[in-house]
Design a protein around this motif. Structure first.
Motif, PDB file in Angstrom:
ATOM      1  N   THR A 296      26.032  41.905  39.866  1.00 47.88           N
ATOM      2  CA  THR A 296      24.775  40.978  39.958  1.00 47.88           C
ATOM      3  C   THR A 296      25.364  39.739  40.359  1.00 47.88           C
ATOM      4  OG1 THR A 296      25.559  40.220  37.692  1.00 47.88           O
ATOM      5  CG2 THR A 296      23.923  42.054  37.980  1.00 47.88           C
ATOM      6  N   ARG A 297      26.663  39.389  40.535  1.00 47.84           N
ATOM      7  CA  ARG A 297      27.096  38.008  41.213  1.00 47.84           C
ATOM      8  C   ARG A 297      28.460  38.403  41.942  1.00 47.84           C
ATOM      9  NH1 ARG A 297      30.659  34.279  39.662  1.00 47.84           N
ATOM     10  NH2 ARG A 297      30.223  32.165  40.438  1.00 47.84           N
ATOM     11  N   VAL A 298      28.429  37.926  43.117  1.00 48.71           N
ATOM     12  CA  VAL A 298      29.733  38.061  43.958  1.00 48.71           C
ATOM     13  C   VAL A 298      30.610  36.758  43.694  1.00 48.71           C
ATOM     14  CG1 VAL A 298      30.436  38.206  46.330  1.00 48.71           C
ATOM     15  CG2 VAL A 298      28.527  39.503  45.712  1.00 48.71           C
ATOM     16  N   PRO A 299      31.807  36.930  43.351  1.00 47.54           N
ATOM     17  CA  PRO A 299      32.885  36.060  43.254  1.00 47.54           C
ATOM     18  C   PRO A 299      32.897  35.216  44.379  1.00 47.54           C
ATOM     19  CG  PRO A 299      33.896  38.094  43.194  1.00 47.54           C
ATOM     20  CD  PRO A 299      32.477  38.628  43.067  1.00 47.54           C
ATOM     21  N   THR A 300      33.453  34.125  44.485  1.00 47.94           N
ATOM     22  CA  THR A 300      33.702  33.243  45.410  1.00 47.94           C
ATOM     23  C   THR A 300      35.495  33.585  45.783  1.00 47.94           C
ATOM     24  OG1 THR A 300      34.314  31.184  44.158  1.00 47.94           O
ATOM     25  CG2 THR A 300      32.187  31.787  44.955  1.00 47.94           C
ATOM     26  N   GLU A 301      35.797  32.956  46.781  1.00 49.33           N
ATOM     27  CA  GLU A 301      37.400  32.908  47.067  1.00 49.33           C
ATOM     28  C   GLU A 301      37.878  31.951  46.062  1.00 49.33           C
ATOM     29  OE1 GLU A 301      40.573  31.941  50.612  1.00 49.33           O
ATOM     30  OE2 GLU A 301      38.496  30.951  50.621  1.00 49.33           O
ATOM     31  N   GLU A 302      37.418  31.070  45.475  1.00 49.76           N
ATOM     32  CA  GLU A 302      38.312  30.081  44.610  1.00 49.76           C
ATOM     33  C   GLU A 302      38.332  30.801  43.263  1.00 49.76           C
ATOM     34  OE1 GLU A 302      36.915  28.125  48.057  1.00 49.76           O
ATOM     35  OE2 GLU A 302      35.659  29.173  46.823  1.00 49.76           O
ATOM     36  N   GLU A 303      37.120  31.457  42.788  1.00 51.93           N
ATOM     37  CA  GLU A 303      37.216  32.144  41.749  1.00 51.93           C
ATOM     38  C   GLU A 303      38.527  33.191  41.556  1.00 51.93           C
ATOM     39  OE1 GLU A 303      32.936  33.311  41.503  1.00 51.93           O
ATOM     40  OE2 GLU A 303      32.599  31.683  40.317  1.00 51.93           O
ATOM     41  N   ILE A 304      38.531  33.974  42.611  1.00 59.34           N
ATOM     42  CA  ILE A 304      39.579  35.336  42.749  1.00 59.34           C
ATOM     43  C   ILE A 304      41.009  34.424  42.666  1.00 59.34           C
ATOM     44  CG2 ILE A 304      40.685  36.721  44.143  1.00 59.34           C
ATOM     45  CD1 ILE A 304      38.143  37.832  43.158  1.00 59.34           C
ATOM     46  N   ILE A 305      41.096  33.317  43.291  1.00 58.94           N
ATOM     47  CA  ILE A 305      42.428  32.704  43.115  1.00 58.94           C
ATOM     48  C   ILE A 305      42.627  32.074  41.840  1.00 58.94           C
ATOM     49  CG2 ILE A 305      43.648  30.565  44.110  1.00 58.94           C
ATOM     50  CD1 ILE A 305      42.295  30.868  46.629  1.00 58.94           C
ATOM     51  N   GLU A 306      41.512  31.595  41.182  1.00 56.43           N
ATOM     52  CA  GLU A 306      41.910  30.916  39.774  1.00 56.43           C
ATOM     53  C   GLU A 306      42.145  32.037  38.987  1.00 56.43           C
ATOM     54  OE1 GLU A 306      41.801  27.873  39.745  1.00 56.43           O
ATOM     55  OE2 GLU A 306      42.198  27.889  37.219  1.00 56.43           O
ATOM     56  N   TYR A 307      41.523  33.241  39.103  1.00 58.38           N
ATOM     57  CA  TYR A 307      41.661  34.486  38.296  1.00 58.38           C
ATOM     58  C   TYR A 307      43.153  34.944  38.026  1.00 58.38           C
ATOM     59  CZ  TYR A 307      41.473  38.955  36.477  1.00 58.38           C
ATOM     60  OH  TYR A 307      41.864  40.396  35.838  1.00 58.38           O
TER      61      TYR A 307
ATOM     62  N   VAL B 181      47.377  42.793  39.638  1.00 56.13           N
ATOM     63  CA  VAL B 181      46.674  41.799  39.049  1.00 56.13           C
ATOM     64  C   VAL B 181      45.264  41.478  39.475  1.00 56.13           C
ATOM     65  CG1 VAL B 181      46.410  39.342  38.501  1.00 56.13           C
ATOM     66  CG2 VAL B 181      48.497  40.276  38.276  1.00 56.13           C
ATOM     67  N   LEU B 182      45.294  41.813  41.016  1.00 58.65           N
ATOM     68  CA  LEU B 182      43.831  41.741  41.630  1.00 58.65           C
ATOM     69  C   LEU B 182      42.983  43.041  41.023  1.00 58.65           C
ATOM     70  CD1 LEU B 182      44.855  40.610  45.281  1.00 58.65           C
ATOM     71  CD2 LEU B 182      43.226  39.380  43.573  1.00 58.65           C
ATOM     72  N   TYR B 183      43.687  44.108  40.839  1.00 59.55           N
ATOM     73  CA  TYR B 183      42.922  45.300  40.435  1.00 59.55           C
ATOM     74  C   TYR B 183      42.357  45.299  39.118  1.00 59.55           C
ATOM     75  CZ  TYR B 183      43.435  48.496  44.407  1.00 59.55           C
ATOM     76  OH  TYR B 183      43.435  49.069  45.714  1.00 59.55           O
ATOM     77  N   THR B 184      42.968  44.314  38.239  1.00 58.03           N
ATOM     78  CA  THR B 184      42.588  44.099  37.049  1.00 58.03           C
ATOM     79  C   THR B 184      41.328  43.368  36.699  1.00 58.03           C
ATOM     80  OG1 THR B 184      43.602  42.102  36.314  1.00 58.03           O
ATOM     81  CG2 THR B 184      44.818  44.057  36.239  1.00 58.03           C
ATOM     82  N   ASN B 185      40.751  42.703  37.935  1.00 56.46           N
ATOM     83  CA  ASN B 185      39.561  41.907  38.180  1.00 56.46           C
ATOM     84  C   ASN B 185      38.430  42.841  38.163  1.00 56.46           C
ATOM     85  OD1 ASN B 185      37.104  40.452  39.016  1.00 56.46           O
ATOM     86  ND2 ASN B 185      38.602  38.699  39.259  1.00 56.46           N
ATOM     87  N   PRO B 186      37.416  42.730  37.203  1.00 56.32           N
ATOM     88  CA  PRO B 186      36.269  43.664  37.081  1.00 56.32           C
ATOM     89  C   PRO B 186      35.612  43.941  38.430  1.00 56.32           C
ATOM     90  CG  PRO B 186      36.081  41.915  35.587  1.00 56.32           C
ATOM     91  CD  PRO B 186      37.292  41.806  36.126  1.00 56.32           C
ATOM     92  N   ALA B 187      35.295  42.671  39.219  1.00 55.43           N
ATOM     93  CA  ALA B 187      34.556  42.764  40.465  1.00 55.43           C
ATOM     94  C   ALA B 187      35.537  43.522  41.572  1.00 55.43           C
ATOM     95  CB  ALA B 187      34.419  41.237  40.704  1.00 55.43           C
ATOM     96  N   VAL B 188      36.614  43.491  41.537  1.00 56.84           N
ATOM     97  CA  VAL B 188      37.530  43.989  42.648  1.00 56.84           C
ATOM     98  C   VAL B 188      37.266  45.672  42.684  1.00 56.84           C
ATOM     99  CG1 VAL B 188      39.933  44.196  43.745  1.00 56.84           C
ATOM    100  CG2 VAL B 188      38.777  42.168  42.846  1.00 56.84           C
ATOM    101  N   ASN B 189      37.135  45.946  43.787  1.00 59.18           N
ATOM    102  CA  ASN B 189      37.144  47.383  44.154  1.00 59.18           C
ATOM    103  C   ASN B 189      38.519  48.018  44.727  1.00 59.18           C
ATOM    104  OD1 ASN B 189      36.396  50.301  44.578  1.00 59.18           O
ATOM    105  ND2 ASN B 189      35.959  49.896  46.832  1.00 59.18           N
TER     106      ASN B 189
END
Length: 576
Positions: free
Chosen positions: A517-528, A482-490
């Motif tokens: 252009t914008r780095v996600p926060t810890e809370e945003e990754i969790i919410e994702y 699931v984390l890998y589906t986040n476009p910001a995650v390498n």
């Protein structure tokens, strides 16, 4: 067949080694009736006919009533075409219907599959399709979840028929008002009333016939259907009663979900001793203490997280009378055991897996240990223990040599077991079955432990990627996917972080893509993750790194990440 050989209950027996004068001493239909736990209920209806079987809110049933209700339900199942080999699923909390279905479904000759309430719609959909479930009983509070799960079925896939379980206690749940997107063939109580109370329940032809199937993801993200036989559940039920010393007319409070390996087979066990089942929809510490006092509860089960919740409750005054509580699912911290027993609970500790149908290793208590200081008693009780009577062997083998490790409490190896309650295998997965149950006759648990000089084993680590949160096994691979589906995650890797409340919680180590252009926060990754995973699988901690540590071959070194997560200490107090 040759001389002295006979086919009985689909199994070949032989008396070739017997002298001629003893050849008539052999298995016959009179002495080889298939073992089945369903007979426990039939017997209870005779001996404990007027004793309370189930108490739920303002509802009380006796054992004769429970038996007749199960017969009626089994009759209705047969009348709509459910028969031997069919899988019937249920998603419900610890309510009377959930208890009755443990018996009624196999009484119709079918196989019961209990679905974990905490799973997400996608996983439930996968399980329903994989099991080829013909019928699904749905508690009304889960109707929205099931509607979403059924919507994920491919157009050509056949959906299970649905039976809705109504419950006034669930009306306040907002999800209960959602219409199910499927074919509801009946209401649960109507099926009970329509059935024949004189129905002759269908006994297994062989004690090796399947009775239940429970799903476990193990160390991978693909679910595995663990199939148990009538013989296996019969064995583990009696084994647990003997080891735990459960007497007749016990009062059992259902704090352990019945969808967890059929409540460690205790639905059958309580019927065997004519006890009383106190049912509740969800865990609430204040309610637990109230019910303990009101109904004079004698026994209950739960993962260490349950013990922790009880000891942290503002209502945790010392009990009026001792209550035996059996814990398993994760190694319990000695401090939690100490706090639990200080309230008046008599804690027993065991170990089992979905594949064993219940607990097969117990920290059997020795009388001389009672003379030790409380802290030392708690340390000893935190060990997993020794095999139960029906288990043939339990050992710790060196992963390199395959030989027994030294009994020194230090030498580490994999815990292996063999015995009477082992699963038949994984549904439609012969390769996984063969890998888990080897030709040498061992079941490899995937848990790493040591053997102490006194023969008691103790888990020191678990399968390297498995996280146990609140007694639930979750796959790090699934969370990572699931984390890998986040476009910001390498890159992403998930390991366990200690947690005072849940025991462990998922901790995600993440490297981000370049040029964001914008780095996600810890809370945003969790919410994702919250929108894509069951609550207990969502990472509670996210650590950002420029690059994850890797081996020379490019494999992420999770053992380093686990050390980092451990050094961070317990995660902030969290809830689902």
């Amino acid at each position: 067949m040759y001389r002295g050989e006979k086919q009985i209950n689909n199994h070949t027996t032989t008396s070739l080694s017997l002298p001629i004068s003893m050849e008539h001493l052999k298995p016959t239909p009179a002495n080889s009736s298939p073992l089945t736990p369903i007979g426990f209920l039939e017997r209870a209806s005779l001996i404990y006919a007027d004793s309370p079987s189930i108490i739920y809110s303002s509802t009380t049933f006796t054992w004769s009533q429970t038996y007749r209700r199960c017969l009626r339900l089994a009759s209705s199942l047969s009348s709509i075409g459910i028969h031997k080999g069919h899988v019937v699923s249920v998603i419900a909390p610890n309510t009377p219907p959930m208890y009755e279905l443990q018996f009624a479904v196999p009484m119709a000759g079918a196989i019961l599959s209990c679905i974990n309430l905490r799973l997400d719609a996608r996983t439930i959909s996968v399980q329903l399709r994989h099991s080829e479930s013909k019928l699904l009983f749905v508690d009304q509070a889960s109707s929205g979840l099931i509607s979403d799960a059924l919507a994920l079925f491919p157009p050509e896939a056949k959906r299970p028929l649905l039976v809705l379980i109504s419950d006034d206690a669930a009306v306040e749940d907002s999800a209960s008002s959602v219409a199910i997107g499927g074919d509801v063939v009946d209401l649960y109580e109507d099926m009970v009333q329509k059935g024949d109370p004189e129905f002759r329940w269908i006994r297994p032809v062989s004690e090796w016939d399947p009775i239940v199937m429970n799903y476990t993801s193990g160390t991978t993200s693909s679910p595995k259907g663990v199939v148990h036989s009538h013989r296996g559940i019969f064995t583990v039920t009696l084994d647990s009663l003997i080891e735990w010393g459960v007497p007749k007319h016990s009062v059992y409070l259902w704090t352990l979900p019945m969808f967890h390996a059929n409540g460690w087979s205790f639905p059958f066990a309580i019927a065997a001793v004519g006890g009383t089942n106190i049912c509740i929809r969800k865990f609430d510490a204040a309610l637990i203490f109230s019910l303990i006092n009101r109904h004079h509860v004698t026994h209950m089960c739960g993962a260490p997280v349950v013990l922790n919740m009880l000891t942290n409750s503002p209502n945790n005054r010392p009990l009026e009378r001792p209550v035996k509580i059996l814990t398993a699912g994760a190694p319990p911290p000695a401090a939690v055991l100490l706090r639990t027993e200080s309230l008046g609970f008599d804690v027993s500790h065991g170990y089992g897996l979905t594949e064993t149908g219940g607990l097969v290793i117990f920290c059997s208590w020795k009388l001389e240990w009672n003379q030790l200081p409380a802290t030392e008693r708690a340390r000893l009780k935190a060990r997993q223990g020794v095999r139960t009577l029906a288990m043939a062997e339990a050992d710790v083998l060196d992963s390199g040599t395959g030989k027994r490790v030294q009994r020194d409490g230090v030498s580490i190896g994999e815990i292996v077991i063999r015995g009477g309650s082992m699963m038949l295998g994984y549904f439609k997965d012969p390769e996984a079955t063969k890998k888990a149950m080897t030709e040498e006759g061992w079941f490899f648990t995937g848990d790493v432990g040591v053997m102490h000089p006194d023969g008691y084993l103790e888990i020191k680590d678990r399968s390297k990627d498995v996280i146990i949160s609140g007694g639930e096994n979750l796959s790090s691979v699934e969370v990572e996917s699931v984390l890998y589906t986040n476009p910001a995650v390498n890159e992403a890797a998930v390991v366990a972080r200690p947690d005072e409340f849940w025991g462990e919680t998922p901790c995600a180590f993440v490297s981000l893509r370049e040029g964001l252009t914008r780095v996600p926060t810890e809370e945003e990754i969790i919410e994702y993750c919250k929108g894509k995973l069951a609550g207990f699988m969502v990472p509670k901690t996210v650590v950002f790194m420029e690059q994850l540590p890797k081996t020379s071959t490019g494999k992420i070194q999770k053992f380093l990440l686990r050390e980092m997560a451990k050094s961070m200490g317990c995660s902030p107090k969290s809830r689902l």
